[in-house]
Design a protein around this motif. Structure first.
Motif, PDB file in Angstrom:
ATOM      1  N   ALA A   1       0.848  -1.204   0.000  1.00 29.65           N
ATOM      2  CA  ALA A   1       0.000   0.000   0.000  1.00 29.65           C
ATOM      3  C   ALA A   1       0.876   1.244   0.000  1.00 29.65           C
ATOM      4  O   ALA A   1       0.968   1.976   0.989  1.00 29.65           O
ATOM      5  CB  ALA A   1      -0.926  -0.004   1.208  1.00 29.65           C
ATOM      6  N   VAL A   2       1.538   1.488  -1.123  1.00 30.08           N
ATOM      7  CA  VAL A   2       2.450   2.628  -1.244  1.00 30.08           C
ATOM      8  C   VAL A   2       2.033   3.492  -2.423  1.00 30.08           C
ATOM      9  O   VAL A   2       1.218   3.086  -3.266  1.00 30.08           O
ATOM     10  CB  VAL A   2       3.908   2.148  -1.421  1.00 30.08           C
ATOM     11  CG1 VAL A   2       4.389   1.423  -0.154  1.00 30.08           C
ATOM     12  CG2 VAL A   2       4.042   1.235  -2.630  1.00 30.08           C
ATOM     13  N   ASP A   3       2.608   4.664  -2.491  1.00 31.88           N
ATOM     14  CA  ASP A   3       2.373   5.592  -3.604  1.00 31.88           C
ATOM     15  C   ASP A   3       0.895   5.925  -3.779  1.00 31.88           C
ATOM     16  O   ASP A   3       0.412   6.126  -4.902  1.00 31.88           O
ATOM     17  CB  ASP A   3       2.923   5.006  -4.919  1.00 31.88           C
ATOM     18  CG  ASP A   3       4.415   4.715  -4.846  1.00 31.88           C
ATOM     19  OD1 ASP A   3       5.124   5.481  -4.163  1.00 31.88           O
ATOM     20  OD2 ASP A   3       4.851   3.720  -5.450  1.00 31.88           O
ATOM     21  N   GLY A   4       0.171   5.970  -2.676  1.00 33.19           N
ATOM     22  CA  GLY A   4      -1.227   6.361  -2.718  1.00 33.19           C
ATOM     23  C   GLY A   4      -2.171   5.322  -3.274  1.00 33.19           C
ATOM     24  O   GLY A   4      -3.345   5.605  -3.503  1.00 33.19           O
ATOM     25  N   ARG A   5      -1.685   4.097  -3.504  1.00 36.08           N
ATOM     26  CA  ARG A   5      -2.523   3.051  -4.065  1.00 36.08           C
ATOM     27  C   ARG A   5      -3.383   2.416  -2.973  1.00 36.08           C
ATOM     28  O   ARG A   5      -2.891   2.071  -1.903  1.00 36.08           O
ATOM     29  CB  ARG A   5      -1.675   1.977  -4.739  1.00 36.08           C
ATOM     30  CG  ARG A   5      -0.839   2.479  -5.900  1.00 36.08           C
ATOM     31  CD  ARG A   5       0.016   1.372  -6.469  1.00 36.08           C
ATOM     32  NE  ARG A   5      -0.763   0.448  -7.279  1.00 36.08           N
ATOM     33  CZ  ARG A   5      -0.288  -0.716  -7.736  1.00 36.08           C
ATOM     34  NH1 ARG A   5       0.949  -1.085  -7.436  1.00 36.08           N
ATOM     35  NH2 ARG A   5      -1.046  -1.496  -8.480  1.00 36.08           N
ATOM     36  N   SER A   6      -4.655   2.271  -3.246  1.00 34.70           N
ATOM     37  CA  SER A   6      -5.532   1.595  -2.305  1.00 34.70           C
ATOM     38  C   SER A   6      -5.442   0.084  -2.521  1.00 34.70           C
ATOM     39  O   SER A   6      -4.873  -0.390  -3.511  1.00 34.70           O
ATOM     40  CB  SER A   6      -6.979   2.059  -2.484  1.00 34.70           C
ATOM     41  OG  SER A   6      -7.452   1.719  -3.771  1.00 34.70           O
ATOM     42  N   VAL A   7      -6.001  -0.663  -1.592  1.00 34.93           N
ATOM     43  CA  VAL A   7      -5.924  -2.123  -1.633  1.00 34.93           C
ATOM     44  C   VAL A   7      -7.321  -2.709  -1.461  1.00 34.93           C
ATOM     45  O   VAL A   7      -8.106  -2.247  -0.636  1.00 34.93           O
ATOM     46  CB  VAL A   7      -4.990  -2.663  -0.534  1.00 34.93           C
ATOM     47  CG1 VAL A   7      -4.934  -4.192  -0.583  1.00 34.93           C
ATOM     48  CG2 VAL A   7      -3.584  -2.088  -0.679  1.00 34.93           C
ATOM     49  N   ILE A   8      -7.622  -3.721  -2.267  1.00 37.66           N
ATOM     50  CA  ILE A   8      -8.814  -4.540  -2.069  1.00 37.66           C
ATOM     51  C   ILE A   8      -8.352  -5.825  -1.404  1.00 37.66           C
ATOM     52  O   ILE A   8      -7.456  -6.502  -1.908  1.00 37.66           O
ATOM     53  CB  ILE A   8      -9.503  -4.859  -3.403  1.00 37.66           C
ATOM     54  CG1 ILE A   8      -9.985  -3.587  -4.079  1.00 37.66           C
ATOM     55  CG2 ILE A   8     -10.667  -5.828  -3.195  1.00 37.66           C
ATOM     56  CD1 ILE A   8     -10.428  -3.793  -5.524  1.00 37.66           C
ATOM     57  N   VAL A   9      -8.926  -6.159  -0.263  1.00 31.21           N
ATOM     58  CA  VAL A   9      -8.528  -7.353   0.476  1.00 31.21           C
ATOM     59  C   VAL A   9      -9.544  -8.455   0.203  1.00 31.21           C
ATOM     60  O   VAL A   9     -10.744  -8.274   0.404  1.00 31.21           O
ATOM     61  CB  VAL A   9      -8.434  -7.073   1.988  1.00 31.21           C
ATOM     62  CG1 VAL A   9      -8.050  -8.330   2.743  1.00 31.21           C
ATOM     63  CG2 VAL A   9      -7.418  -5.965   2.259  1.00 31.21           C
ATOM     64  N   VAL A  10      -9.040  -9.609  -0.273  1.00 36.67           N
ATOM     65  CA  VAL A  10      -9.891 -10.747  -0.615  1.00 36.67           C
ATOM     66  C   VAL A  10      -9.392 -11.972   0.135  1.00 36.67           C
ATOM     67  O   VAL A  10      -8.184 -12.241   0.165  1.00 36.67           O
ATOM     68  CB  VAL A  10      -9.860 -11.037  -2.139  1.00 36.67           C
ATOM     69  CG1 VAL A  10     -10.769 -12.208  -2.485  1.00 36.67           C
ATOM     70  CG2 VAL A  10     -10.244  -9.796  -2.938  1.00 36.67           C
ATOM     71  N   GLY A  11     -10.302 -12.726   0.751  1.00 30.81           N
ATOM     72  CA  GLY A  11      -9.901 -13.946   1.436  1.00 30.81           C
ATOM     73  C   GLY A  11     -11.019 -14.969   1.433  1.00 30.81           C
ATOM     74  O   GLY A  11     -12.195 -14.613   1.436  1.00 30.81           O
ATOM     75  N   ASP A  12     -10.635 -16.254   1.403  1.00 33.27           N
ATOM     76  CA  ASP A  12     -11.640 -17.314   1.454  1.00 33.27           C
ATOM     77  C   ASP A  12     -11.447 -18.156   2.710  1.00 33.27           C
ATOM     78  O   ASP A  12     -10.331 -18.456   3.114  1.00 33.27           O
ATOM     79  CB  ASP A  12     -11.575 -18.196   0.195  1.00 33.27           C
ATOM     80  CG  ASP A  12     -10.340 -19.076   0.149  1.00 33.27           C
ATOM     81  OD1 ASP A  12      -9.214 -18.536   0.245  1.00 33.27           O
ATOM     82  OD2 ASP A  12     -10.481 -20.307   0.025  1.00 33.27           O
ATOM     83  N   SER A  13     -12.555 -18.520   3.357  1.00 36.06           N
ATOM     84  CA  SER A  13     -12.560 -19.387   4.540  1.00 36.06           C
ATOM     85  C   SER A  13     -11.722 -18.763   5.662  1.00 36.06           C
ATOM     86  O   SER A  13     -12.014 -17.649   6.092  1.00 36.06           O
ATOM     87  CB  SER A  13     -12.074 -20.785   4.159  1.00 36.06           C
ATOM     88  OG  SER A  13     -12.329 -21.715   5.167  1.00 36.06           O
ATOM     89  N   ALA A  14     -10.667 -19.460   6.117  1.00 31.42           N
ATOM     90  CA  ALA A  14      -9.805 -18.864   7.137  1.00 31.42           C
ATOM     91  C   ALA A  14      -9.137 -17.600   6.606  1.00 31.42           C
ATOM     92  O   ALA A  14      -8.831 -16.673   7.364  1.00 31.42           O
ATOM     93  CB  ALA A  14      -8.744 -19.863   7.593  1.00 31.42           C
TER      94      ALA A  14
ATOM     95  N   ASN B   1     -11.422 -14.864   7.289  1.00 28.71           N
ATOM     96  CA  ASN B   1     -11.240 -14.432   8.678  1.00 28.71           C
ATOM     97  C   ASN B   1     -10.087 -13.440   8.779  1.00 28.71           C
ATOM     98  O   ASN B   1     -10.222 -12.370   9.384  1.00 28.71           O
ATOM     99  CB  ASN B   1     -10.972 -15.657   9.553  1.00 28.71           C
ATOM    100  CG  ASN B   1     -10.512 -15.306  10.965  1.00 28.71           C
ATOM    101  OD1 ASN B   1      -9.350 -14.967  11.170  1.00 28.71           O
ATOM    102  ND2 ASN B   1     -11.405 -15.395  11.928  1.00 28.71           N
ATOM    103  N   LEU B   2      -8.957 -13.794   8.183  1.00 30.74           N
ATOM    104  CA  LEU B   2      -7.784 -12.918   8.250  1.00 30.74           C
ATOM    105  C   LEU B   2      -8.036 -11.607   7.513  1.00 30.74           C
ATOM    106  O   LEU B   2      -7.577 -10.544   7.949  1.00 30.74           O
ATOM    107  CB  LEU B   2      -6.574 -13.646   7.658  1.00 30.74           C
ATOM    108  CG  LEU B   2      -6.034 -14.810   8.497  1.00 30.74           C
ATOM    109  CD1 LEU B   2      -5.079 -15.672   7.689  1.00 30.74           C
ATOM    110  CD2 LEU B   2      -5.341 -14.286   9.755  1.00 30.74           C
ATOM    111  N   ALA B   3      -8.780 -11.659   6.408  1.00 25.87           N
ATOM    112  CA  ALA B   3      -9.094 -10.431   5.667  1.00 25.87           C
ATOM    113  C   ALA B   3      -9.953  -9.498   6.510  1.00 25.87           C
ATOM    114  O   ALA B   3      -9.701  -8.284   6.572  1.00 25.87           O
ATOM    115  CB  ALA B   3      -9.804 -10.780   4.365  1.00 25.87           C
ATOM    116  N   ALA B   4     -10.980 -10.057   7.174  1.00 23.98           N
ATOM    117  CA  ALA B   4     -11.845  -9.230   8.019  1.00 23.98           C
ATOM    118  C   ALA B   4     -11.072  -8.666   9.202  1.00 23.98           C
ATOM    119  O   ALA B   4     -11.216  -7.488   9.560  1.00 23.98           O
ATOM    120  CB  ALA B   4     -13.034 -10.058   8.507  1.00 23.98           C
TER     121      ALA B   4
END
Length: 304
Positions: free
Chosen positions: A148-161, A164-167
């Protein structure tokens, strides 16, 4: 609510029926047996190629991130044609916190990369029980802050566990990193196991397996810790808009629906989709499950 739209449905039902018989006869290893396997063997576990469809061609680069506690392996997927959006995706794999690695769901990562024109970084976080909470979450946070550098946003994606880690990551990094969206795919969100869908037993996960998973992952922490059980958080405000996908035959189904309600009550925009007749992990069964590509279409459409 969505349902199977093609004749692939009977193949999926047959596959799941055979899987349930193998589990009942103890011919298929449950969570406790898998946790006893060597770390390297557990890390290499993932969907068999025959379960998936051909994946788009993208550039793949392997690398690492110097985290606060260790060097974290990452796998980057780079599109042939990049979007002009100042955004990228962080993918966190599932596996009950004790299995899988950055190679676990290339099928999803390559589709998101190619169809959205965005860089995707898959993180090979440390696994329990060798490295209990908060090791895996810390690794995900270190990779998030690195990309997450240079002003770039991030979309966080996760499945199952990984869901959990994404949330939990969205909670932990709130106010520090610009997370544009969270996509939680059949997520494990309540380590206290209070969701009604856990009982009676459904396809795939069993309560005894989930108890084992939580116990080896949480270590000395309490299951109600909001970074272990995001649904137990007393403050869900100002979190990124969420897309939550659940499977109707999944014991974790109500984790997703309950969390969607909690986010809405906190003023967080949510889209919730529950796929009928689907088992936990159906995105890893794309060759026999017509709903898997349909769900990826939904994710792409939402993120586009």
């Amino acid at each position: 609510m969505r349902s199977i739209l093609s004749l692939k449905g009977w193949r999926l039902r047959g596959f799941m029926a055979v899987s349930e018989i193998l589990v009942a006869l103890r011919l298929f290893p449950g969570g406790a047996k898998v946790m006893q396997m060597p770390l390297e063997k557990r890390a290499a576990m993932g969907p068999s190629p025959w379960m998936l469809l051909p994946i788009p061609e993208v550039t793949v680069e392997r690398g690492s991130v110097n985290g606060r506690e260790c060097v974290i392996p990452v796998k980057k997927f780079l599109p042939k044609v990049s979007s002009d959006r100042a955004c990228q995706i962080l993918f966190i794999h599932g596996g009950g916190w004790f299995a899988g690695n950055e190679d676990s769901l290339d099928y999803l990562c390559t589709n998101l990369c190619d169809r959205l024109g965005l860089d995707v970084t898959s993180v090979g976080y440390r696994l329990a029980p060798d490295f209990p909470f908060p090791a895996g979450l810390n690794d995900c946070e270190d990779v998030l802050k690195t990309i997450a550098v240079d002003g770039r946003s991030v979309i966080v994606v996760g499945d199952s566990a990984g869901g959990n880690l994404a949330a939990a990551l969205c909670l932990k990094a709130r106010g520090e990193v610009k997370i544009e969206r969270q996509v939680l795919i059949y997520p494990f969100l309540d380590g206290t196991l209070q969701s009604a869908s856990i009982d009676p037993p459904r396809l795939g996960l069993r309560r005894e397996d989930m108890v084992d998973m939580v116990n080896v992952y949480k270590g000395n922490a309490k299951a109600s810790n909001p970074y272990i059980s995001p649904i137990c958080s007393t403050d869900l405000s100002a979190l990124p808009p969420a897309l939550i996908i659940t499977a109707d035959c999944d014991p974790l189904r109500d984790d997703g629906s309950r969390y969607a309600d909690c986010l809405r009550e906190a003023g967080v925009p949510v889209r919730y989709e529950n796929y009928l007749r689907m088992p936990h992990g159906f995105l890893s069964l794309a060759s026999i499950c017509s709903v898997a590509p349909e769900a990826i279409d939904l994710i792409v459409g939402e993120l586009r």
